[in-house]
Every structure is written in structure tokens, then in C-alpha cells.
Design an enzyme around this catalytic site. Structure first.
Site, PDB file in Angstrom:
ATOM      1  N   SER A   1       0.812  -1.225   0.000  1.00 50.86           N
ATOM      2  CA  SER A   1       0.000   0.000   0.000  1.00 50.86           C
ATOM      3  C   SER A   1       0.844   1.274   0.000  1.00 50.86           C
ATOM      4  CB  SER A   1      -0.869  -0.023   1.263  1.00 50.86           C
ATOM      5  OG  SER A   1      -1.249   1.278   1.644  1.00 50.86           O
ATOM      6  N   GLY A   2       0.505   2.195  -0.877  1.00 44.43           N
ATOM      7  CA  GLY A   2       1.199   3.482  -0.908  1.00 44.43           C
ATOM      8  C   GLY A   2       0.964   4.259   0.380  1.00 44.43           C
ATOM      9  N   LEU A   3      -0.277   4.217   0.863  1.00 39.91           N
ATOM     10  CA  LEU A   3      -0.596   4.917   2.108  1.00 39.91           C
ATOM     11  C   LEU A   3       0.248   4.360   3.261  1.00 39.91           C
ATOM     12  CD1 LEU A   3      -2.337   6.713   3.987  1.00 39.91           C
ATOM     13  CD2 LEU A   3      -3.984   4.833   4.095  1.00 39.91           C
TER      14      LEU A   3
ATOM     15  N   ASP B   1       0.875  10.451   2.101  1.00 36.64           N
ATOM     16  CA  ASP B   1       0.621   9.649   0.895  1.00 36.64           C
ATOM     17  C   ASP B   1       0.463  10.605  -0.293  1.00 36.64           C
ATOM     18  OD1 ASP B   1      -0.019   7.571  -0.792  1.00 36.64           O
ATOM     19  OD2 ASP B   1      -2.077   7.351  -0.069  1.00 36.64           O
TER      20      ASP B   1
ATOM     21  N   ASP C   1       0.692   4.118  -7.350  1.00 38.08           N
ATOM     22  CA  ASP C   1       0.140   5.473  -7.468  1.00 38.08           C
ATOM     23  C   ASP C   1      -0.120   5.810  -8.938  1.00 38.08           C
ATOM     24  OD1 ASP C   1       0.219   5.650  -4.740  1.00 38.08           O
ATOM     25  OD2 ASP C   1       2.095   6.770  -4.652  1.00 38.08           O
TER      26      ASP C   1
ATOM     27  N   GLU D   1      -3.085   4.373 -10.946  1.00 35.27           N
ATOM     28  CA  GLU D   1      -4.384   5.056 -10.837  1.00 35.27           C
ATOM     29  C   GLU D   1      -4.426   6.280 -11.730  1.00 35.27           C
ATOM     30  OE1 GLU D   1      -3.696   5.401  -6.611  1.00 35.27           O
ATOM     31  OE2 GLU D   1      -3.833   7.588  -6.695  1.00 35.27           O
TER      32      GLU D   1
ATOM     33  N   LYS E   1       0.191  12.535  -6.347  1.00 34.89           N
ATOM     34  CA  LYS E   1      -1.170  12.117  -6.018  1.00 34.89           C
ATOM     35  C   LYS E   1      -1.563  12.517  -4.590  1.00 34.89           C
ATOM     36  CE  LYS E   1      -2.106   8.970  -3.665  1.00 34.89           C
ATOM     37  NZ  LYS E   1      -2.210   7.517  -3.805  1.00 34.89           N
TER      38      LYS E   1
ATOM     39  N   ASN F   1      -4.192  11.048  -1.435  1.00 37.97           N
ATOM     40  CA  ASN F   1      -4.978   9.873  -1.062  1.00 37.97           C
ATOM     41  C   ASN F   1      -6.451  10.102  -1.401  1.00 37.97           C
ATOM     42  OD1 ASN F   1      -6.674   8.239   1.127  1.00 37.97           O
ATOM     43  ND2 ASN F   1      -4.737   7.186   0.785  1.00 37.97           N
TER      44      ASN F   1
ATOM     45  N   ARG G   1      -6.515   1.499 -12.115  1.00 38.51           N
ATOM     46  CA  ARG G   1      -7.438   1.920 -11.047  1.00 38.51           C
ATOM     47  C   ARG G   1      -8.243   3.141 -11.508  1.00 38.51           C
ATOM     48  NH1 ARG G   1      -5.414   3.087  -4.919  1.00 38.51           N
ATOM     49  NH2 ARG G   1      -6.611   4.962  -4.495  1.00 38.51           N
TER      50      ARG G   1
ATOM     51  N   HIS H   1     -12.636   2.144  -7.450  1.00 31.09           N
ATOM     52  CA  HIS H   1     -12.532   2.643  -6.074  1.00 31.09           C
ATOM     53  C   HIS H   1     -13.742   3.502  -5.721  1.00 31.09           C
ATOM     54  CE1 HIS H   1     -10.527   2.889  -2.411  1.00 31.09           C
ATOM     55  NE2 HIS H   1      -9.687   3.876  -2.614  1.00 31.09           N
TER      56      HIS H   1
HETATM   57  C1  SPV Z   1      -3.430   2.536  -0.554  1.00 33.03           C
HETATM   58  O1  SPV Z   1      -3.511   1.580   0.212  1.00 33.03           O
HETATM   59  O2  SPV Z   1      -2.466   3.317  -0.569  1.00 33.03           O
HETATM   60  C2  SPV Z   1      -4.507   2.799  -1.510  1.00 33.03           C
HETATM   61  C3  SPV Z   1      -5.858   2.451  -1.171  1.00 33.03           C
HETATM   62  O3  SPV Z   1      -4.243   3.384  -2.536  1.00 33.03           O
HETATM   63  S1  SPV Z   1      -6.616   3.873  -0.556  1.00 33.03           S
HETATM   64  O4  SPV Z   1      -5.882   4.345   0.581  1.00 33.03           O
HETATM   65  O5  SPV Z   1      -7.948   3.442  -0.254  1.00 33.03           O
HETATM   66  O6  SPV Z   1      -6.635   4.883  -1.600  1.00 33.03           O
HETATM   67 MG    MG Z   2      -2.471   4.290  -2.525  1.00 31.29          MG
END
Ligand code: SPV
Ligand code: MG
Length: 325
Positions: A46-48, A58, A87, A114, A120, A122, A159, A190
Site C-alpha cells: 500500500s502506498g498509504l 501519501d 500510485d 491510478e 497524487k 490519497n 485503477r 474505487h
Molecule cells: C493505498 O492503500 O495506498 C490505496 C488504497 O491506494 S486507498 O488508501 O484506499 O486509496
Molecule cells: Mg495508494
């Protein structure tokens, strides 16, 4: 050497299986190992969560090479496939190609990109004010990724952020179709709603044109059987290892600060031996027996230079020969 299914093949199998599959988020080597140990068949990098474990936002504050380094540790620590949250691809089509190259070199099974703009934000922060990428430009990134991949089974997930941006079902379908035509292996649709209406409406119209991936972070109360009944391929639990660890660490830190003693905390945390097990310390101990000099035998009786006496005798013999001549 172990011959098994490549990680790319494993991820493709998950996408194409006829039952609902799950990826759980991880954000470093040890969390990835815990996901595998729990029985999951794949990992969401996960980027976050990767940004959060570094203490940054993020918003592409961490560089793409820092992300690559993290997923490399995750990949080395596990045998199940990893889908990287890539991302927006960290730039244009050219950056996406370099990303795919570097991911394959590290045995990462796939990437999700995405249709937003770099840097980007979040999806759960000011979603409806976020601008989306131009469709054609984003399709170029997908094509570029598919053209450069070395392993045919490397997975590219596109995405669609149309619902996040408040653009509705027809925009979501238009984008998904364009990305599918550009070669995406799956669509991640999403939604930031607390019910599953948007993703269900999308799936109803999309049918089974290609596998559909969902991230039920906000609509978590929707029963999983609804996702199963509607033919989704993959559910991503996107940030729950990070959040679970934050809860545990906050509790531990508060307790220690208050009690100034380890007694109560010790009872509720894993022993250090569990950390060693996760790091595979026993594997190193075995390797040491195999590769290090045997230090158990006393060296006292051994000559310091085992060949020295032999060489001296040889020289003495040679001298005798010389004298005789
Ligand atoms: C992430 O886990 O970084 C995602 C999912 O991209 S979300 O946080 O829902 O965008
Ligand atoms: Mg992400």
C-alpha cells in the site's frame, strides 16, 4: 534451487480464479511476512501504509526508489506475490516503464496505477476536488507497462478514480473500458462511499469483461458474501496491518510511559524469540555450521603455517643434492 510458480503467475491465478480472493496490506519486510504466515495468498504493498511507516504523507513525498527498496525487502521476506500500489506511476509512460523493469527485477508480481495526477493525493482526502488524468495519456501508460514487461504474467491493474472524483457511473465505465482496451489485466474500481452502491452498480454494467478489484476500506460493513455473489475477483484489505500496529504501539507506549515498568507489557507482547523466528535466525545458525571454519576444535596442536616444515625439509633435501654435485 526450488522450481515453483513465479510470483507473477501466482498473482495472475488469484485474479483469474473463479472464487473471491484477498490481498492484505503490508508495508515492510516483517509485516509482509506476517501476512504470509496468516495464510494470505498475496500482499498489497500500500502506498498509504508505506508512506505512513516512514512518517510521511501519501502524496509522493517518498521517492519511487524508496518505495522500490521497501518492496524489495517485502519480496525477499516472503514467497507469495506482491501487488504494488504504484500510485500514478511516478511520472509519465517512460517512468512507468522503468518502474515495471525494476519491479520485475525484484520479483514483484504486479503494479496498480491510478488515473490521477502526480503528485497524487490519497483518495479519502478531498476526493471530489481531485483532477483525473487524461484518458488517452493514462492509456499510454498502461500500454507502455504491458509492452515493457518481461514475464507475460506480470499483472497491470488500472485503477479508476471516477467515483472518487464525483464523476459518476458513465465516466467510470468509459474509463474502465478504455483502460481494458489499452491492455490492463484488471480494473480496480474505487469508492469512498460507506455503502457498496457505486461498486455494485459498476459491476452490474461491467459484467465480466475483465477481473474487477475492490478496496472496501469505507464500505467495510458490506458483508463479504455480497462481493462474492456479485463476481468480484479480488478484495484488498488496504491498510489494516498498519492501523492494527498503530493501535498496538500506541497502547504499549502509553502503558510504559505511565507504569515505568515492563512487567504488565511483557505479558501482552510476543517474546524476543518470536522476532528471531520471523527474521529466520535459525537459518543463519545452520548456514554458519556449513560455511564458517569449525571453531570447536582446539587449534593449539595445529602448526601456525602447516606447509612451513614441508617446505624446509624440501629445501634441506635440495641442499644435499647441491652438496653432492
Ligand atoms: C493505498 O492503500 O495506498 C490505496 C488504497 O491506494 S486507498 O488508501 O484506499 O486509496
Ligand atoms: Mg495508494
Amino acid at each position: 534451487m526450488r522450481i515453483g510458480k513465479t510470483k507473477c503467475r501466482q498473482l495472475r491465478n488469484l485474479l483469474e480464479s473463479n472464487k473471491l480472493e484477498f490481498l492484505l496490506e503490508a508495508h515492510n519486510g516483517i509485516s509482509a511476512k506476517l501476512v504470509e504466515d496468516a495464510g494470505f495468498n498475496g500482499i498489497w504493498a500500500s502506498g498509504l501504509s508505506i508512506s505512513a511507516q516512514w512518517g510521511v504523507r501519501d502524496s509522493n513525498e517518498a521517492s519511487w526508489t524508496q518505495v522500490i527498496e521497501t518492496v524489495e525487502f517485502m519480496s525477499d521476506a516472503t514467497t507469495i506475490p506482491i501487488l504494488l500500489d504504484g500510485d500514478t506511476g511516478y511520472g509519465n509512460f517512460n517512468n512507468v516503464q522503468r518502474l515495471v523493469r525494476k519491479l520485475e527485477q525484484r520479483h514483484i508480481a504486479g503494479v496498480c496505477i491510478e488515473d490521477k495526477l502526480f503528485p497524487k493525493t490519497n483518495s479519502f482526502i478531498k476526493g471530489t476536488t481531485q483532477a483525473l488524468a487524461d484518458i488517452e495519456e493514462f492509456c499510454g501508460k498502461i500500454k507502455a507497462a504491458k509492452d515493457i514487461q518481461y514475464d507475460d504474467n506480470f499483472v497491470v491493474v488500472a485503477r479508476v478514480e471516477a467515483f472518487i472524483a464525483g464523476l459518476g457511473l458513465s465516466e467510470a465505465l468509459k474509463r474502465a473500458e478504455a483502460y481494458h482496451q489499452a491492455g490492463a489485466d484488471a480494473i480496480l474500481i474505487h469508492s469512498a462511499r460507506t455503502d457498496a452502491n457505486e461498486i455494485l452498480a459498476f459491476k452490474h454494467e461491467w459484467h465480466n469483461r475483465c477481473p474487477v478489484v475492490i478496496v472496501p476500506t469505507k464500505y467495510y460493513s458490506t458483508p463479504t458474501k455480497v462481493f462474492r455473489q456479485n463476481g468480484f475477483s479480488l478484495v484488498i484489505w488496504a491498510n489494516h496491518m498498519l492501523r492494527a500496529s498503530i493501535t498496538a504501539m500506541q497502547k504499549a507506549a502509553k502503558m510504559l510511559e505511565k507504569e515505568e515498568s515492563l512487567v504488565n507489557l511483557e505479558k501482552n507482547i510476543v517474546p524476543v524469540s518470536e522476532v528471531f523466528r520471523l527474521q529466520r535466525v535459525s537459518e543463519l545458525s545452520k548456514a554458519e555450521k556449513c560455511y564458517l571454519p569449525n571453531t570447536n576444535n582446539s587449534n593449539a596442536s595445529k602448526p601456525l603455517f602447516p606447509y612451513a616444515n614441508y617446505a624446509i625439509d624440501k629445501l634441506k633435501g635440495a641442499n644435499k643434492e647441491l652438496i653432492r654435485i
